[in-house]
Write a protein that holds these residues in place. Structure first.
Motif, short mmCIF file in Angstrom:
data_model
loop_
_atom_site.label_atom_id
_atom_site.label_comp_id
_atom_site.label_asym_id
_atom_site.label_seq_id
_atom_site.Cartn_x
_atom_site.Cartn_y
_atom_site.Cartn_z
N ASN A 389 -11.17 4.93 3.09
CA ASN A 389 -10.51 4.05 2.17
C ASN A 389 -9.75 5.10 1.16
OD1 ASN A 389 -10.00 1.91 0.68
ND2 ASN A 389 -12.21 1.00 1.16
N ASN A 393 -5.61 5.35 0.61
CA ASN A 393 -5.13 5.06 -0.73
C ASN A 393 -4.14 6.27 -1.21
OD1 ASN A 393 -5.99 2.74 -1.14
ND2 ASN A 393 -7.63 3.25 -2.75
N ALA A 394 -4.90 7.77 -0.97
CA ALA A 394 -3.97 8.78 -1.19
C ALA A 394 -2.72 8.77 -0.35
CB ALA A 394 -4.69 9.99 -0.97
N ASP A 421 -4.71 14.34 -4.06
CA ASP A 421 -3.13 14.02 -3.78
C ASP A 421 -2.08 14.40 -4.67
OD1 ASP A 421 -2.70 11.73 -5.54
OD2 ASP A 421 -4.15 10.27 -4.33
N ILE A 424 1.39 9.16 -7.15
CA ILE A 424 2.10 8.87 -8.45
C ILE A 424 0.90 8.76 -9.56
CG2 ILE A 424 3.78 7.12 -7.34
CD1 ILE A 424 1.77 4.93 -7.71
N ILE A 426 -2.52 7.82 -11.97
CA ILE A 426 -2.82 6.37 -12.35
C ILE A 426 -2.94 6.56 -14.11
CG2 ILE A 426 -4.87 4.81 -12.56
CD1 ILE A 426 -5.71 6.24 -9.68
N ILE A 434 -9.63 0.48 -11.95
CA ILE A 434 -9.36 0.43 -10.63
C ILE A 434 -10.56 0.09 -9.61
CG2 ILE A 434 -7.17 1.56 -10.89
CD1 ILE A 434 -8.93 4.06 -9.92
N TYR A 439 -8.42 -5.50 -8.72
CA TYR A 439 -7.37 -4.74 -9.82
C TYR A 439 -6.41 -4.17 -9.17
CZ TYR A 439 -5.74 -2.84 -14.30
OH TYR A 439 -5.15 -2.55 -15.30
N ARG A 440 -5.07 -4.03 -9.64
CA ARG A 440 -4.15 -3.19 -8.76
C ARG A 440 -3.27 -2.87 -10.07
NH1 ARG A 440 -0.71 -4.46 -4.35
NH2 ARG A 440 -1.23 -2.31 -3.97
N VAL A 441 -2.95 -1.44 -10.20
CA VAL A 441 -2.10 -0.84 -11.32
C VAL A 441 -0.80 -1.62 -11.02
CG1 VAL A 441 -1.37 1.23 -12.37
CG2 VAL A 441 -3.56 1.29 -11.25
N GLY A 451 -1.61 -4.12 -0.92
CA GLY A 451 -2.96 -4.07 -0.95
C GLY A 451 -3.49 -5.24 -1.63
N SER A 452 -4.89 -4.87 -1.44
CA SER A 452 -5.77 -6.31 -2.00
C SER A 452 -6.69 -6.17 -3.27
CB SER A 452 -6.83 -6.84 -0.94
OG SER A 452 -7.68 -5.72 -0.79
N GLY A 453 -6.50 -4.74 -3.65
CA GLY A 453 -7.49 -4.37 -4.83
C GLY A 453 -8.91 -4.52 -4.74
N GLY A 455 -10.21 -2.39 -2.10
CA GLY A 455 -10.69 -1.03 -1.39
C GLY A 455 -11.66 -0.38 -2.21
N LEU A 456 -11.05 -0.08 -3.57
CA LEU A 456 -12.03 0.84 -4.29
C LEU A 456 -13.49 0.22 -4.65
CD1 LEU A 456 -9.52 2.79 -6.65
CD2 LEU A 456 -10.83 3.49 -4.65
N PHE A 482 -10.02 11.65 -6.43
CA PHE A 482 -11.34 10.94 -6.20
C PHE A 482 -12.32 11.71 -5.85
CE2 PHE A 482 -7.82 7.95 -6.58
CZ PHE A 482 -8.68 6.37 -7.08
P1 ADP Z 1 -5.52 -1.58 -3.02
O1 ADP Z 1 -5.49 -2.21 -1.99
O2 ADP Z 1 -4.62 -2.03 -3.96
O3 ADP Z 1 -4.92 -0.12 -2.74
P2 ADP Z 1 -7.71 -0.42 -4.21
O4 ADP Z 1 -8.97 -1.10 -4.86
O5 ADP Z 1 -7.83 0.64 -3.07
O6 ADP Z 1 -6.86 -1.45 -3.91
O7 ADP Z 1 -7.08 0.25 -5.47
C1 ADP Z 1 -6.98 -0.27 -6.53
C2 ADP Z 1 -5.60 0.23 -7.46
O8 ADP Z 1 -6.03 1.78 -7.68
C3 ADP Z 1 -4.40 0.41 -6.59
O9 ADP Z 1 -3.76 -0.89 -6.49
C4 ADP Z 1 -3.55 1.43 -7.07
O10 ADP Z 1 -2.87 0.88 -8.03
C5 ADP Z 1 -4.60 2.35 -7.70
N1 ADP Z 1 -4.87 3.59 -6.78
C6 ADP Z 1 -5.94 3.70 -6.09
N2 ADP Z 1 -6.18 4.82 -5.20
C7 ADP Z 1 -4.83 5.74 -5.78
C8 ADP Z 1 -4.19 6.83 -5.60
N3 ADP Z 1 -4.69 7.88 -4.56
N4 ADP Z 1 -3.14 7.16 -6.39
C9 ADP Z 1 -2.72 6.27 -7.38
N5 ADP Z 1 -2.93 5.05 -7.43
C10 ADP Z 1 -4.19 4.63 -6.72
#
Ligand code: ADP
Length: 489
Positions: A389, A393-394, A421, A424, A426, A434, A439-441, A451-453, A455-456, A482
């Motif tokens: 996961n 994301n990375a 990584d 971009i 956070i 996050i 929650y998505r940025v 993405g679904s928000g 994963g984390l 991370f």
């Molecule tokens: P998603 O399915 O949107 O990736 P996650 O729960 O995995 O959902 O991540 C939540 C939010 O965290 C992402 O929408 C993204 O904005 C931010 N994010 C996660 N991993 C990274 C990363 N490696 N670099 C930048 N932003 C990240």
């Protein structure tokens, strides 16, 4: 400062304040009352003593020969005939004085050694003086005729005296009592009060604090237990309070409320689980059918493009439903982890190879950093899901030609796995959020990365289910790291 926000301290402070005011008020009243009672009593007894001396010696005093001048003065004063004088009785004066002496000595209420008794004749010549008046005589000029007056004077030694005076046709009578003794008694009472008041206050404050402490202790217990109750352990209850008092009712109400919350949560979980489960089958069927349709020959370009897009969305939807199912099961405790010994370095190497395929499309390099052999106890499949996961994301949030580095190292008490990584990044305000579900940025640089928000949120749950933690350090436009810390066993 926490101390001043406690009911216990406030109660004790108020209690102390009120008690101190009561004690000081009571002490002052008792002191003033005693003082006025003592001086009233003294005045009363002085009056009766001077009266008694007056009544007793008057018949004898008649025998004291008065000088001519005194007789005239008396005549003027009374505007009447002067009393008879019997000049033939030459010794009568001495006899009378002796009789006065004896009577005063014999009288049980009078103590010429302690009281000051002084009798003067009308001219102010001394007839009798008690032995306690060793030095000097009592001086007071404004003596009432026929009645008694009580005043405060000082004798020649400077001692304060309470004096009762009267005069009749023959003599002036003084009875005084030193105020030292009265003052001594009052001083004694005052110093006792000064000592006992703070002592009583200290004992009561300690007692009051202890009382407040014991009666409010259950509130602390309730607070501590209530703080531990979260959506994950709503089956917990506060320890029942034995007595049906305010605290007992509070505990019961709290437990009822947690019960209702538990029921509502269970209903929501059942609904979400049922909904996800019901969605799963039709989604799988739809995906299968579209895959079959896509394999058919002779499809028009537009139709193929549409079907491919629907297929991608279905894959996304299925993954969301899967993630939801995982989270719902984890919450309801229905997701059982199978703990085994897991060699993390091997796992990380495998994941980096898998990620390489994914990353190559964006020309992103997946590297291995420091890789130390570390073993932990954990659910291999879930740990793999967690690291994958993070790596996905990375790759997702790193622009083309970037770099992703995986490392695994020993850390105090366990293992540390990090995924770094050059993406971009956070923003700081989003870094704690996050890990929340959905929650998505929102930032332009994320572009249309899908993405679904969830994963984390799943990654966090897996880390915590292993008694570990997950953390992020990130700087916008520079990259993120991370880090997952897992305990050794
Ligand atoms: P998603 O399915 O949107 O990736 P996650 O729960 O995995 O959902 O991540 C939540 C939010 O965290 C992402 O929408 C993204 O904005 C931010 N994010 C996660 N991993 C990274 C990363 N490696 N670099 C930048 N932003 C990240």
């Amino acid at each position: 400062m926490r101390l001043f926000h406690s009911v216990r301290t406030k109660l004790t402070l108020w209690y102390t304040l009120i008690l101190a005011a009561t004690l000081v008020g009571f002490g002052a009243t008792a002191y003033l009352f005693t003082r006025s009672t003592l001086s009233d009593n003294l005045d009363r007894s002085l009056r009766s003593e001077v009266q008694w001396v007056n009544e007793f010696i008057e018949p004898k005093a008649k025998k004291i020969r008065l000088k001519r001048s005194a007789l005239l003065e008396l005549q003027q004063l009374k505007k009447s005939a002067p009393p008879e004088t019997r000049s033939d009785e030459a010794d009568s004066e001495d006899v009378a004085i002796d009789a006065i002496w004896n009577q005063i000595y014999q009288h049980t209420l009078l103590s010429p050694r302690r009281q000051y008794i002084q009798i003067l004749d009308r001219n102010g010549d001394l007839l009798y003086r008690s032995p306690s008046l060793a030095k000097g005589s009592l001086q007071y000029s404004d003596i009432p005729y026929g009645s008694t007056k009580v005043v405060m004077i000082r004798n020649e030694e400077g001692r304060e005296l309470r004096l009762a005076v009267t005069q009749n046709d023959y003599v002036k009578i003084f009875v005084a009592y030193p105020l030292d003794e009265l003052n001594e008694v009052l001083d004694g009472i005052f110093s006792d009060l000064r000592l006992l008041t703070p002592l009583a206050l200290i004992i009561s404050v300690i007692g009051g604090w202890f009382l407040a402490y014991t009666s409010l202790k259950p509130v602390d217990t309730i607070t501590r237990t209530a703080r531990k109750i979260t959506a994950q352990n709503l089956n917990q209850r506060l320890p029942a309070h034995q007595v049906d008092d305010e605290l007992g009712r509070l505990t019961a109400t709290f437990n009822d409320m947690i019960g209702r919350l538990q029921e509502s949560f269970a209903q929501i979980q059942r609904f979400s689980a049922d909904a996800s489960h019901e969605l799963r089958t039709p989604l799988t069927v739809m995906r299968g059918e579209i895959e079959v349709a896509l394999r058919k020959k002779g499809l028009l370009g537009e139709t193929k493009r549409l079907l491919t897009s629907i297929h991608d969305e279905l894959v996304r939807l299925s993954s969301i439903v899967e993630s939801l199912m995982t989270l719902i099961k984890s919450e309801s405790g229905r997701l059982v982890l199978r703990f085994d010994e897991v060699e993390l370095s091997t796992m990380i190497k495998e994941i980096s190879e898998d990620a390489q395929v994914l990353a190559s499309r964006k020309k992103i390099k997946v590297d291995l950093g420091r890789v130390e052999p570390v073993k932990v106890r954990g659910d291999a499949a879930r740990l793999r899901q967690l690291f994958l996961n993070l790596v996905e994301n990375a790759v997702k949030y790193t622009p083309p030609r970037g770099k992703v580095t995986l490392s695994v190292e020993h850390s105090t008490g366990g293992a540390s796995v990090s995924v770094q990584d050059t993406g971009i990044g956070i923003p700081r305000r989003d870094q704690t959020k996050i890990f929340d579900r959905f929650y998505r940025v929102k930032q332009e640089s994320s572009g249309d990365v899908s993405g679904s928000g969830l994963g984390l949120a799943i990654a966090k749950w897996i880390a915590e289910a292993h008694r570990g933690t997950i953390d992020v350090k990130s700087e916008p436009r520079k990259g993120s790291t991370f880090t997952v810390l897992l305990p050794r066993s």
